[in-house]
Design a protein around this motif. Structure first.
Motif, mmCIF file in Angstrom:
data_model
loop_
_atom_site.group_PDB
_atom_site.id
_atom_site.type_symbol
_atom_site.label_atom_id
_atom_site.label_comp_id
_atom_site.label_asym_id
_atom_site.label_seq_id
_atom_site.Cartn_x
_atom_site.Cartn_y
_atom_site.Cartn_z
ATOM 1 N N ALA A 14 3.914 -0.347 7.835
ATOM 2 C CA ALA A 14 4.482 0.147 6.569
ATOM 3 C C ALA A 14 5.757 0.950 6.776
ATOM 4 O O ALA A 14 6.756 0.737 6.069
ATOM 5 C CB ALA A 14 3.450 0.973 5.806
ATOM 6 N N ASP A 15 5.758 1.877 7.722
ATOM 7 C CA ASP A 15 6.933 2.734 7.909
ATOM 8 C C ASP A 15 8.161 1.925 8.315
ATOM 9 O O ASP A 15 9.265 2.175 7.815
ATOM 10 C CB ASP A 15 6.638 3.835 8.930
ATOM 11 C CG ASP A 15 5.683 4.886 8.367
ATOM 12 O OD1 ASP A 15 6.011 5.498 7.339
ATOM 13 O OD2 ASP A 15 4.606 5.088 8.956
ATOM 14 N N ALA A 21 13.353 -0.389 6.647
ATOM 15 C CA ALA A 21 14.205 -1.574 6.492
ATOM 16 C C ALA A 21 14.695 -1.714 5.055
ATOM 17 O O ALA A 21 15.872 -2.053 4.816
ATOM 18 C CB ALA A 21 13.445 -2.828 6.917
ATOM 19 N N LEU A 22 13.824 -1.439 4.103
ATOM 20 C CA LEU A 22 14.214 -1.533 2.696
ATOM 21 C C LEU A 22 15.224 -0.456 2.328
ATOM 22 O O LEU A 22 16.216 -0.734 1.632
ATOM 23 C CB LEU A 22 12.984 -1.478 1.797
ATOM 24 C CG LEU A 22 12.131 -2.746 1.826
ATOM 25 C CD1 LEU A 22 10.733 -2.487 1.294
ATOM 26 C CD2 LEU A 22 12.808 -3.871 1.046
ATOM 27 N N ILE A 23 15.002 0.772 2.779
ATOM 28 C CA ILE A 23 15.991 1.830 2.514
ATOM 29 C C ILE A 23 17.347 1.426 3.089
ATOM 30 O O ILE A 23 18.379 1.560 2.425
ATOM 31 C CB ILE A 23 15.538 3.179 3.103
ATOM 32 C CG1 ILE A 23 14.260 3.684 2.422
ATOM 33 C CG2 ILE A 23 16.652 4.236 2.950
ATOM 34 C CD1 ILE A 23 13.624 4.894 3.099
ATOM 35 N N ASP A 24 17.355 0.904 4.312
ATOM 36 C CA ASP A 24 18.606 0.505 4.955
ATOM 37 C C ASP A 24 19.345 -0.561 4.150
ATOM 38 O O ASP A 24 20.564 -0.478 3.952
ATOM 39 C CB ASP A 24 18.349 0.009 6.378
ATOM 40 C CG ASP A 24 17.935 1.132 7.326
ATOM 41 O OD1 ASP A 24 18.118 2.328 6.986
ATOM 42 O OD2 ASP A 24 17.417 0.804 8.419
ATOM 43 N N VAL A 25 18.616 -1.571 3.678
ATOM 44 C CA VAL A 25 19.243 -2.626 2.884
ATOM 45 C C VAL A 25 19.779 -2.063 1.568
ATOM 46 O O VAL A 25 20.898 -2.383 1.143
ATOM 47 C CB VAL A 25 18.258 -3.790 2.629
ATOM 48 C CG1 VAL A 25 18.793 -4.747 1.576
ATOM 49 C CG2 VAL A 25 17.971 -4.532 3.917
ATOM 50 N N ALA A 29 5.059 -2.687 2.513
ATOM 51 C CA ALA A 29 5.838 -1.454 2.621
ATOM 52 C C ALA A 29 5.076 -0.310 1.952
ATOM 53 O O ALA A 29 5.646 0.631 1.411
ATOM 54 C CB ALA A 29 7.217 -1.626 2.005
ATOM 55 N N THR A 30 3.745 -0.444 1.963
ATOM 56 C CA THR A 30 2.842 0.601 1.457
ATOM 57 C C THR A 30 1.663 0.707 2.417
ATOM 58 O O THR A 30 1.420 -0.202 3.211
ATOM 59 C CB THR A 30 2.286 0.264 0.044
ATOM 60 O OG1 THR A 30 1.290 -0.753 0.144
ATOM 61 C CG2 THR A 30 3.389 -0.180 -0.908
ATOM 62 N N GLU A 84 9.865 -8.951 3.598
ATOM 63 C CA GLU A 84 10.798 -10.013 4.009
ATOM 64 C C GLU A 84 11.428 -10.705 2.796
ATOM 65 O O GLU A 84 12.633 -10.967 2.779
ATOM 66 C CB GLU A 84 10.057 -11.023 4.883
ATOM 67 C CG GLU A 84 10.940 -12.108 5.445
ATOM 68 C CD GLU A 84 10.183 -13.081 6.343
ATOM 69 O OE1 GLU A 84 10.853 -13.832 7.068
ATOM 70 O OE2 GLU A 84 8.931 -13.091 6.321
ATOM 71 N N GLU A 85 10.622 -10.979 1.783
ATOM 72 C CA GLU A 85 11.137 -11.620 0.577
ATOM 73 C C GLU A 85 12.161 -10.724 -0.139
ATOM 74 O O GLU A 85 13.203 -11.200 -0.608
ATOM 75 C CB GLU A 85 9.998 -11.931 -0.396
ATOM 76 C CG GLU A 85 9.070 -13.043 0.037
ATOM 77 C CD GLU A 85 7.901 -13.178 -0.925
ATOM 78 O OE1 GLU A 85 7.972 -14.096 -1.769
ATOM 79 O OE2 GLU A 85 6.961 -12.379 -0.841
#
Length: 194
Positions: free
Chosen positions: A32-33, A38-42, A148-149, A187-188
């Motif tokens: 999750a972390d 990765a999502l924050i970075d994108v 991501a949870t 990923e999606e």
């Protein structure tokens, strides 16, 4: 899947206190972390808005109580705050929904013209699910990348016990099947956001 140009990433309660395994018990999804990071970075690289949410527990002894080290955001999240090209909001709350925090999330999203939110963080079946449900009720297009949870094992009424994985799956079914949110993978979302 489409992630719109101004979709907001809502990062819910990624706090040090959730590392206290003796308090919370077994958890699911050790990735999750990495997925949240990765999502924050994108989001930051593409200039999209990011909302950082911190839970200030009012319960004595809670690892998330204000003034205790566990109340702080995890280091990898704190290091990313203020680093994006897009707008950013930091809010605190004492209940499950980020929409009931300070400052007002709904007002901030409305002012920015945001209609789509991606909700990630801790715990899947508590603050993530409640924020996603409320977002759906308020008319937002809500996306939840389940990986991501994470959450923890829990005991409920009648001695019922559910593992963290079972609880996460139940949240996913309720959110997706109930029409509150689209439950997908990191990923999606990353592929669609790039």
């Amino acid at each position: 899947m489409e992630i719109v140009e101004n979709a907001a990433l809502v990062v819910v309660d990624v706090q040090k206190g959730f590392e206290e395994a003796d308090f919370w018990g077994p958890r699911d999804n050790p990735a999750a972390d990495d997925n949240i990071a990765a999502l924050i970075d994108v989001w930051q690289a593409t200039g999209r808005p990011v909302v950082f949410v911190r839970h200030d527990s009012t319960k004595a002894g809670s690892p998330l109580r204000a003034g205790y080290a566990g109340n702080e955001l995890k280091d990898y999240v704190e290091r990313r705050r203020g680093k994006g090209a897009g707008p950013e909001l930091f809010l605190t709350k004492t209940v499950n929904s980020a929409f009931l925090g300070t400052p007002d999330l709904g007002a901030w999203l409305a002012e920015a013209g945001v209609g789509q939110i991606v909700v990630v963080g801790i715990q899947t079946n508590m603050c993530v699910e409640t924020t996603a449900r409320m977002g759906g009720n308020l008319g937002y297009d809500v996306v939840v990348p389940l990986d991501a949870t994470h959450t923890f094992d829990l005991v409920g009424p009648f001695g019922w016990r559910r593992t963290a994985r079972e609880l996460a799956e139940a949240s996913a079914v309720s959110l997706h099947g109930g029409g509150f949110a689209r439950v997908v993978t990191t990923e999606e979302v990353v592929a669609a956001a790039r």
